[in-house]
Write an enzyme that holds these catalytic residues in place. Structure first.
Site, PDB file in Angstrom:
ATOM      1  N   GLY A 151       1.811  -5.694   5.536  1.00 22.07           N
ATOM      2  CA  GLY A 151       1.273  -4.989   4.382  1.00 22.07           C
ATOM      3  C   GLY A 151      -0.141  -5.426   4.055  1.00 22.07           C
ATOM      4  N   GLY A 209       6.913  -9.813   4.469  1.00 21.31           N
ATOM      5  CA  GLY A 209       6.513 -11.213   4.401  1.00 21.31           C
ATOM      6  C   GLY A 209       5.854 -11.726   5.659  1.00 21.31           C
ATOM      7  N   GLU A 235      -1.517   6.456  -1.067  1.00 18.22           N
ATOM      8  CA  GLU A 235      -0.386   7.166  -1.666  1.00 18.22           C
ATOM      9  C   GLU A 235       0.930   6.445  -1.427  1.00 18.22           C
ATOM     10  OE1 GLU A 235       1.741   9.741  -3.786  1.00 18.22           O
ATOM     11  OE2 GLU A 235      -0.400  10.087  -3.527  1.00 18.22           O
ATOM     12  N   TYR A 239      -1.861  -8.330  -5.652  1.00 21.33           N
ATOM     13  CA  TYR A 239      -3.062  -7.507  -5.775  1.00 21.33           C
ATOM     14  C   TYR A 239      -4.184  -8.283  -6.472  1.00 21.33           C
ATOM     15  CZ  TYR A 239       0.097  -3.671  -4.575  1.00 21.33           C
ATOM     16  OH  TYR A 239       1.002  -2.862  -3.948  1.00 21.33           O
ATOM     17  N   GLY A 268       2.921 -10.327   6.885  1.00 20.52           N
ATOM     18  CA  GLY A 268       1.493 -10.011   6.864  1.00 20.52           C
ATOM     19  C   GLY A 268       1.142  -8.575   7.206  1.00 20.52           C
TER      20      GLY A 268
END
Length: 328
Positions: free
Chosen positions: A63, A59, A49, A97, A61
């Site tokens: 995420g 930047g 969500e 992605y 790493g």
């Protein structure tokens, strides 16, 4: 974080200073991922969500680690899909992605009501029925801790109200699906053209929908002869922006048995869903359909829901999740 959580959370921790020695540093939260597991006619899925990272820590790493961990969790949960949304203009995110094995789809349209939109829809439906009902929709909100029993009680009350308000002809009735209905639910989905034979079995469906911590809830459309003419699957999620949300995952109607017309029956169903959502103190109700489904889009256009054309659906298949979680 109660006994029946509607979401789970992963935190990214960083250090409060890059100057201090390691022994002097203290960790701080610099990002988070908020997610939940739901279930559809295809099986379990994991939905992300919210994913936020403080700008000064982007930047590095964090995420990517969240996404990799969630892919691993989805595999462990035996989810067939790991999905989230992205803005169509965010090319940098879309490229990222793509690199991790996810696919961006522009063939799905997302619809949403906020709380005011749901209340307006309820009030309009009530006026059209010309039958007096509970007057102040906001007073229906349930803001306490949710559990299986009080959710069932709220659903039953909303369906009874909807049946009284919307169903003057009594040609169709809404009721909450129960564990004993699983064979009928699966047979109805098959009658509606859903190929579920290799994706989910009755026992798994019963556990996920009617166990102590259900991943979804079910509403049945029942004719006077008790024959089931439709199935609706939905779940309760959570967003850091709005709080509780109701997500409609599947809506299957046997059109040959909908003597009142698909449009009127669909409106009937969404009256119940909007009543349930507001009663559960949800601030949003969302659902999806394909761009190519012109008849459904025409029906939804009249509901007053927001059409989120700028939001694209992103998803990972089981194979992509396994590859990403093992080899990133």
């Amino acid at each position: 974080f109660g006994p029946n959580p509607m979401f789970h959370c992963l935190l990214i921790e960083g250090y409060d200073s890059i100057v201090k020695s390691r022994q002097e540093r203290s960790s701080v939260c610099v990002g988070m991922g908020l997610w939940f597991v739901g279930c559809s006619s295809m099986g379990r899925y994991l939905y992300l969500e919210d994913l936020v990272v403080k700008e000064e820590f982007r930047g590095r790493g964090g995420g990517r680690c969240i996404m990799q961990t969630l892919a691993d969790i989805a595999v462990c949960y035996n989810c067939f899909r790991f999905s989230w949304l992205v803005f169509d203009w965010n090319q940098e995110a879309r490229d990222f992605y793509g690199r991790i094995g996810a696919k961006v789809s522009d063939d799905i349209v997302t619809y949403r009501w906020n709380r005011n939109g749901m209340i307006s829809f309820l009030e309009l439906s009530t006026e059209e029925s010309q039958i007096p009902v509970q007057s102040e929709t906001e007073k229906r909100s349930f803001v306490g801790s949710l559990n299986v029993n009080n959710i069932a009680r709220i659903i039953d009350g909303c369906l009874e109200r909807t049946n009284d308000v919307r169903n003057q002809s009594k040609l169709i009735n809404l009721r909450r699906g129960e564990a004993k209905d699983v064979p009928t639910i699966m047979a109805t989905m098959k009658d509606c053209g859903v190929d579920i034979s290799k994706k989910i079995d009755e026992e798994a469906f019963r556990i996920d929908g009617f166990g102590s911590t259900p991943l979804f809830y079910c509403i049945l459309l029942e004719k006077p002869n008790f024959e089931v003419a439709g199935v609706i699957l939905w779940c309760i999620g959570y967003s850091t922006r709005t709080g509780r949300v109701l997500n409609v995952e599947d809506l299957f109607l046997n059109e040959e048995q909908c003597s009142e017309g698909v449009g009127d029956v669909t409106k009937f169903v969404f009256h119940a869903l909007s009543d349930i959502a507001t009663s559960l103190d949800c601030c949003r109700c969302g659902w999806k359909t394909s761009h190519g489904n012109a008849s459904k889009r025409l029906i939804y256009r009249n509901f007053g829901a927001e059409t989120l054309l700028s939001l694209l659906n992103v998803s990972m298949s089981q194979d992509a999740m396994k590859s990403f979680s093992k080899h990133s």
